[in-house]
Design a protein around this motif. Structure first.
Motif, short mmCIF file in Angstrom:
data_model
loop_
_atom_site.label_atom_id
_atom_site.label_comp_id
_atom_site.label_asym_id
_atom_site.label_seq_id
_atom_site.Cartn_x
_atom_site.Cartn_y
_atom_site.Cartn_z
N ASN A 53 0.83 -1.20 0.00
CA ASN A 53 0.00 0.00 0.00
C ASN A 53 0.87 1.26 0.00
OD1 ASN A 53 -2.57 1.42 0.32
ND2 ASN A 53 -1.73 2.01 2.29
N ALA A 54 0.55 2.17 -0.87
CA ALA A 54 1.28 3.44 -0.91
C ALA A 54 0.57 4.47 -0.05
CB ALA A 54 1.37 3.94 -2.34
N GLY A 55 1.32 5.18 0.77
CA GLY A 55 0.76 6.31 1.49
C GLY A 55 0.58 6.13 2.97
N PHE A 56 0.19 4.95 3.42
CA PHE A 56 0.05 4.76 4.86
C PHE A 56 0.33 3.30 5.20
CE2 PHE A 56 -4.13 3.68 3.32
CZ PHE A 56 -4.64 2.74 4.19
N ASP A 57 0.60 3.08 6.48
CA ASP A 57 1.04 1.75 6.93
C ASP A 57 0.06 1.05 7.85
OD1 ASP A 57 3.71 1.93 5.67
OD2 ASP A 57 3.96 3.59 7.07
N ALA A 58 -0.77 1.83 8.55
CA ALA A 58 -1.68 1.23 9.52
C ALA A 58 -2.91 2.11 9.69
CB ALA A 58 -0.97 1.07 10.87
N TYR A 59 -3.92 1.48 10.26
CA TYR A 59 -5.11 2.21 10.72
C TYR A 59 -5.02 2.28 12.24
CZ TYR A 59 -7.46 1.55 6.22
OH TYR A 59 -7.81 1.57 4.90
N ASP A 60 -5.25 3.48 12.79
CA ASP A 60 -5.26 3.58 14.24
C ASP A 60 -6.63 3.12 14.76
OD1 ASP A 60 -7.06 5.75 14.12
OD2 ASP A 60 -5.59 7.23 14.73
N SER A 61 -6.81 3.17 16.06
CA SER A 61 -8.04 2.67 16.68
C SER A 61 -9.28 3.50 16.31
CB SER A 61 -7.88 2.59 18.19
OG SER A 61 -7.45 3.83 18.70
N ASN A 62 -9.08 4.70 15.76
CA ASN A 62 -10.19 5.54 15.31
C ASN A 62 -10.40 5.49 13.81
OD1 ASN A 62 -10.86 6.60 17.92
ND2 ASN A 62 -9.00 7.84 17.80
N GLY A 63 -9.64 4.62 13.13
CA GLY A 63 -9.77 4.49 11.69
C GLY A 63 -8.94 5.47 10.88
N PHE A 64 -8.10 6.27 11.55
CA PHE A 64 -7.22 7.20 10.83
C PHE A 64 -6.07 6.43 10.20
CE2 PHE A 64 -9.21 10.15 13.86
CZ PHE A 64 -9.67 11.11 12.97
N ARG A 65 -5.63 6.90 9.05
CA ARG A 65 -4.51 6.28 8.33
C ARG A 65 -3.19 6.86 8.83
NH1 ARG A 65 -6.37 8.56 3.00
NH2 ARG A 65 -6.70 10.16 4.55
N VAL A 66 -2.28 5.97 9.20
CA VAL A 66 -1.03 6.37 9.83
C VAL A 66 0.15 5.95 8.96
CG1 VAL A 66 0.39 6.24 11.90
CG2 VAL A 66 -2.11 6.00 12.08
N GLN A 67 1.01 6.90 8.65
CA GLN A 67 2.27 6.58 8.00
C GLN A 67 3.30 6.42 9.12
OE1 GLN A 67 5.23 8.76 4.96
NE2 GLN A 67 3.17 8.42 4.16
N ILE A 68 4.15 5.39 9.02
CA ILE A 68 5.13 5.10 10.07
C ILE A 68 6.52 5.13 9.45
CG2 ILE A 68 5.89 3.40 11.77
CD1 ILE A 68 2.94 2.29 11.67
N LYS A 69 7.41 5.89 10.09
CA LYS A 69 8.79 6.01 9.60
C LYS A 69 9.74 5.93 10.78
CE LYS A 69 7.93 8.19 5.28
NZ LYS A 69 8.31 7.22 4.28
N CYS A 70 10.99 5.56 10.47
CA CYS A 70 11.98 5.48 11.54
C CYS A 70 13.37 5.73 10.99
CB CYS A 70 11.93 4.11 12.21
SG CYS A 70 12.43 2.75 11.14
#
Length: 153
Positions: A53-70
């Motif tokens: 999936n391009a653009g985000f990595d996870a859904y938070d508990s409220n359904g928001f799309r989260v991009q995760i980087k490190c």
């Protein structure tokens, strides 16, 4: 089989560094990004999106799309530049979670960063076709950034 996920990641990190020092490989590409996504989803109880999936990595508990980087720092030093953020204005994610690891794969810092902060503190890289964001300076002093480091201790 007896090793923890973190122990496996630490061995991988050390092997990659040794191979690079012997000039067998040219980059330090490693699975730390996937580990970071897994770790964040575990700590928050979120559902990871498919890796393609391009653009985000996870859904938070409220359904928001989260991009995760490190980023992994060596001996507390090194760049704090995250991976390129693309299509910020295309509404592909709602916010960013960013983690800094030390050389022992421990979370040193973690942040929840809004798209407004990304827009304000990132710089456009035409060459890489995206935004460059550093976890330092004014961004970290901005009262709108949320420090989530304690969630990983």
């Amino acid at each position: 089989k007896d090793m923890t996920e973190k122990e496996l990641m630490l061995y991988n990190y050390k092997i990659i560094n040794e191979l690079k020092s012997r000039k067998i490989i040219r980059t330090k590409n490693n699975p730390i990004a996937d580990y970071c996504e897994w770790l964040v989803s575990e700590k928050f109880g979120w559902k990871l999106e498919k890796s393609s999936n391009a653009g985000f990595d996870a859904y938070d508990s409220n359904g928001f799309r989260v991009q995760i980087k490190c980023r992994t720092l060596e001996k507390g030093k090194g760049t704090r530049q995250l991976g390129i953020i693309r299509n910020l204005d295309s509404d592909t994610f709602d916010y960013l979670i960013a983690l800094l690891f030390d050389e022992d794969i421990e979370v040193v810092n973690g942040y929840k960063i809004s798209k407004d902060l990304i827009k304000q503190y990132s710089k456009l890289s035409k060459h890489q076709n995206g935004l460059i964001l550093y976890l330092k300076g004014g961004l970290l002093l901005d009262e709108r950034i949320e420090n989530i480091t304690q969630r990983f201790k």
